[in-house]
Scaffold this motif. Structure first.
Motif, PDB file in Angstrom:
ATOM      1  N   GLU A 199      48.780 -21.201  -0.238  1.00 12.77           N
ATOM      2  CA  GLU A 199      49.267 -22.555   0.065  1.00 12.77           C
ATOM      3  C   GLU A 199      50.772 -22.666  -0.120  1.00 12.77           C
ATOM      4  OE1 GLU A 199      46.863 -24.984  -2.459  1.00 12.77           O
ATOM      5  OE2 GLU A 199      45.452 -25.465  -0.843  1.00 12.77           O
ATOM      6  N   ILE A 228      52.535 -20.828   2.715  1.00 11.35           N
ATOM      7  CA  ILE A 228      52.497 -21.625   3.948  1.00 11.35           C
ATOM      8  C   ILE A 228      53.486 -22.782   3.866  1.00 11.35           C
ATOM      9  CG2 ILE A 228      51.045 -23.237   5.257  1.00 11.35           C
ATOM     10  CD1 ILE A 228      48.715 -21.288   4.717  1.00 11.35           C
ATOM     11  N   HIS A 229      53.531 -23.433   2.708  1.00 11.93           N
ATOM     12  CA  HIS A 229      54.492 -24.527   2.530  1.00 11.93           C
ATOM     13  C   HIS A 229      55.930 -24.023   2.717  1.00 11.93           C
ATOM     14  CE1 HIS A 229      56.482 -28.067   0.880  1.00 11.93           C
ATOM     15  NE2 HIS A 229      57.083 -27.288  -0.014  1.00 11.93           N
ATOM     16  N   LEU A 234      56.653 -23.428   6.424  1.00  9.55           N
ATOM     17  CA  LEU A 234      56.761 -24.666   7.193  1.00  9.55           C
ATOM     18  C   LEU A 234      58.024 -25.455   6.862  1.00  9.55           C
ATOM     19  CD1 LEU A 234      53.050 -25.905   7.074  1.00  9.55           C
ATOM     20  CD2 LEU A 234      54.231 -24.778   8.967  1.00  9.55           C
ATOM     21  N   ILE A 242      42.000 -22.483   3.036  1.00 11.19           N
ATOM     22  CA  ILE A 242      43.239 -22.976   3.643  1.00 11.19           C
ATOM     23  C   ILE A 242      42.855 -23.690   4.946  1.00 11.19           C
ATOM     24  CG2 ILE A 242      45.522 -22.366   4.510  1.00 11.19           C
ATOM     25  CD1 ILE A 242      45.119 -21.796   1.532  1.00 11.19           C
ATOM     26  N   GLU A 243      43.400 -24.873   5.159  1.00 17.75           N
ATOM     27  CA  GLU A 243      43.082 -25.628   6.366  1.00 17.75           C
ATOM     28  C   GLU A 243      43.470 -24.826   7.614  1.00 17.75           C
ATOM     29  OE1 GLU A 243      41.482 -28.306   6.728  1.00 17.75           O
ATOM     30  OE2 GLU A 243      41.320 -28.982   4.649  1.00 17.75           O
ATOM     31  N   LEU A 286      46.889 -25.364   9.123  1.00 17.70           N
ATOM     32  CA  LEU A 286      48.017 -24.780   8.400  1.00 17.70           C
ATOM     33  C   LEU A 286      48.164 -23.300   8.729  1.00 17.70           C
ATOM     34  CD1 LEU A 286      47.619 -26.421   4.861  1.00 17.70           C
ATOM     35  CD2 LEU A 286      49.361 -26.934   6.586  1.00 17.70           C
ATOM     36  N   SER A 320      49.591 -22.974  12.318  1.00 16.12           N
ATOM     37  CA  SER A 320      50.977 -23.411  12.508  1.00 16.12           C
ATOM     38  C   SER A 320      51.989 -22.575  11.739  1.00 16.12           C
ATOM     39  CB  SER A 320      51.122 -24.882  12.092  1.00 16.12           C
ATOM     40  OG  SER A 320      50.726 -25.046  10.727  1.00 16.12           O
ATOM     41  N   SER A 321      51.539 -21.796  10.739  1.00 18.79           N
ATOM     42  CA  SER A 321      52.498 -21.058   9.906  1.00 18.79           C
ATOM     43  C   SER A 321      52.602 -19.574  10.258  1.00 18.79           C
ATOM     44  CB  SER A 321      52.129 -21.202   8.424  1.00 18.79           C
ATOM     45  OG  SER A 321      50.831 -20.707   8.176  1.00 18.79           O
ATOM     46  N   ARG A 328      45.938 -19.534  18.377  1.00 13.67           N
ATOM     47  CA  ARG A 328      46.044 -20.739  17.542  1.00 13.67           C
ATOM     48  C   ARG A 328      44.896 -21.711  17.822  1.00 13.67           C
ATOM     49  NH1 ARG A 328      51.733 -20.093  18.551  1.00 13.67           N
ATOM     50  NH2 ARG A 328      52.770 -19.517  16.581  1.00 13.67           N
TER      51      ARG A 328
END
Length: 588
Positions: free
Chosen positions: A395, A398-399, A402, A428-429, A432, A435-436, A537
């Motif tokens: 997480e 990924i943060h 982004l 993990i969603e 996310l 997109s990462s 994706r």
């Protein structure tokens, strides 16, 4: 049943009127019933304090009782020979050398295991002297801090390089020391990455891992196991008296002018302790991306990924597949003064100038996730995380991606498409993940044919079929990739030249002095790279399984691990057997 030592201690305390006979009988009966240490029972029951107990024992055994320990009289040369971790865990401290041997402060003269270990480390007889555990710890802290302070003041400046004696120049007469030194020297000579010392019922076996494959090199009689293990533990500053628990340590060596860092791991087995040592050449030059064995298409893809401004790049594969080497090569390629690059690793294997590298330490709660969280306050441009092991680390990575950072990391999956579903399985969603991530690379290492002795042969049709090579086709090119992301590198590929007119020939391993008879010298990578396209994706968002994603990636232009291996077989770099060995689980 009461042990003779317990009876002896009881008689001493009763004779000196420290404990009444009735109470002593009760304590001995309690010890016989519950077991454990009689000394600990005496102290916990408050029947006697530590000073009363050991003063009485010291008088009865004609042993000195030190209160306090004469720190000023301690011999620095003896202190230097005993690792602080061993001294603290066993509550022992050498004082000075007398006529009968080295005087050693200990909490119990009955702890023969610790005293024998001190004798083995110092190589001299020891004379026990009793002191309280607290007094010994205070003295240990005082004398070892004094030594550390001397080092900081520069009295031992450059000790690591100057005091490392080249093993080639060592002429020690002790057979065990010579035997262990020879292990290290031969391992470096044969380009081994690991040394395995394994105990079996009748003998000790030594194996070297050379180019990823274990080779039996020598044996010793089982009677020498304890001495061999103790010698390695002394070099690694481990507790030689502890044989029931795994231990980890490090050794700094100098062999043939090379500085070698050795990571040591010991484990107890039913046949005795087993040791594995990983050898790292501290002076080896870091690989450039062009040295990793990429063919033109994979080189172009990887080169483009590490120059992206943000996103996550994952490298996947089993332990020992070169993932860290690939990440180091990528970081070295983009390491410029205008970038702030930070890494958190377990452990830091090679120092890279200009990059901030952090070693994880779970004992102080410095984990991948906590270090990564701290990195975000250090204004980084590029972050490398040694491994994504849990949801929290994933997480935060990924943060970071982004919010405008390029993140490089590793994850354990069998192939590249599997890394996407592995992250989703970590809770993990999917949006996310989609997109990462910008690219995933799976890799394995295959041995490279020795250029001195490799020979041509005509393969059997079954061999070619198993690896997917069709004679007469330009397998190295394949069909044009559907996705433009794969196309630029693919256009630079060239088919291999024909080796023998009218015959389909490949190279096989032979064996010579240059490759130590193995037929191989060195290793290179085979790769599988997934570029995260719009279609992939969309399927991640739909929670598609890894097989579905793999089929999409293949259709868009992904080259599988086995196909990349086949391309290197056609180029004469490696053999069919090597590719099948490392990609067995990855066959389509």
């Amino acid at each position: 049943m009461t042990a003779p030592r317990d009876t002896f201690i009881g008689e001493i305390l009763v004779e000196r009127d420290i404990i009444s006979p009735d109470r002593m009988d009760g304590l001995l009966a309690l010890k016989a019933e519950k077991g454990g240490s009689f000394v600990e029972l005496l102290l916990s029951s408050e029947a006697v304090n530590e000073k009363q107990l050991w003063t009485a024992v010291a008088e009865a055994m004609d042993i000195a009782y030190l209160d306090p320990i004469p720190v000023a009289d301690l011999d620095p040369s003896l202190i230097a020979e005993l690792p602080i971790s061993f001294a603290k865990s066993n509550r022992v401290l050498p004082i000075n050398e007398g006529v009968d041997g080295v005087k050693v402060a200990c909490t119990s003269p009955f702890d023969l295991g610790a005293l024998d270990a001190v004798q083995a480390i110092l190589g001299r007889p020891v004379v026990p002297q009793i002191a309280s555990g607290e007094a010994i710890l205070d003295a240990i802290n005082t004398v070892y801090e004094r030594r550390a302070g001397q080092d900081e003041l520069g009295e031992k400046e450059g000790v690591e390089e100057e005091e490392l004696t080249d093993l080639i120049d060592v002429e020690d007469e002790a057979p065990i020391i010579r035997w262990v030194n020879t292990l290290f020297f031969e391992a470096v000579k044969r380009r081994a990455s690991d040394i395995h010392i394994e105990s079996f019922e009748r003998e000790v076996v030594v194996r070297y891992r050379i180019d990823g494959v274990l080779h039996h090199v020598k044996t010793a009689k089982k009677a020498f196991l304890a001495s061999i293990i103790s010698r390695v533990k002394i070099l690694a500053k481990l507790n030689i008296a502890e044989k029931r628990l795994p231990q980890d340590g490090r050794i700094a060596l100098k062999i043939a002018g090379k500085s070698i860092d050795v990571r040591v791991s010991t484990i107890p087995t039913s046949q005795g302790e087993r040791v594995v040592m990983r050898l790292l050449d501290k002076q080896s030059v870091l690989h450039d991306v062009s040295d990793l064995g990429f063919l033109a298409d994979h080189y172009t893809l990887f080169h483009s990924l590490i120059r992206r401004p943000h996103g996550i790049i994952l490298v996947t594969g089993p332990t020992g597949s070169g993932k860290t080497t690939t990440l180091y090569a990528g970081l070295s390629q983009i390491n410029t003064p205008d970038k702030n690059i930070l890494t958190i690793e377990d452990p830091v294997e090679y120092d890279i100038e200009g990059i901030g590298q952090v070693h994880v330490n779970p004992k102080i709660d410095l984990t991948f996730s906590s270090g990564l969280r701290a990195f975000l306050r250090q204004d980084p441009d590029v972050i490398m995380v040694g491994e994504i092991r849990d949801r929290e680390t994933a997480e935060i990575a990924i943060h970071a991606s982004l919010t405008g950072h390029l993140v490089l990391s590793t994850i354990h999956t069998n192939d590249a498409p599997g890394a996407l579903t592995r992250l989703v399985e970590m809770d993990i969603e999917p949006f996310l993940v989609a997109s990462s991530l910008i690219g995933i690379q799976a890799q394995r290492l295959v041995r490279v044919l020795c250029p001195e002795c490799k020979t041509l042969y005509e393969p059997e049709p079954e061999q070619l079929e198993e690896i997917g090579i069709v004679p007469g086709t330009a397998h190295i090119l394949g069909d044009p990739p559907r996705s433009p992301l794969y196309r630029a590198g693919w256009e630079q590929l060239k088919p291999p030249p024909p080796l023998v007119p009218g015959k389909f020939m490949l190279y096989e391993a032979s064996g010579c002095d240059a490759c130590l008879g193995t037929g191989y010298r060195g290793r290179t990578g085979v790769y599988e790279m997934v570029m995260i396209t719009d279609e992939i994706r969309m399927n991640v968002l739909r929670n598609a399984d890894s097989n579905t994603i793999k089929k999409i990636a293949h259709a868009e232009g992904m080259i599988s691990l086995r196909d990349d291996g086949a391309r290197k077989v056609l180029q004469g770099i490696t053999t069919i057997e090597e590719v099948l060995r490392v990609t067995h689980e990855d066959a389509a």
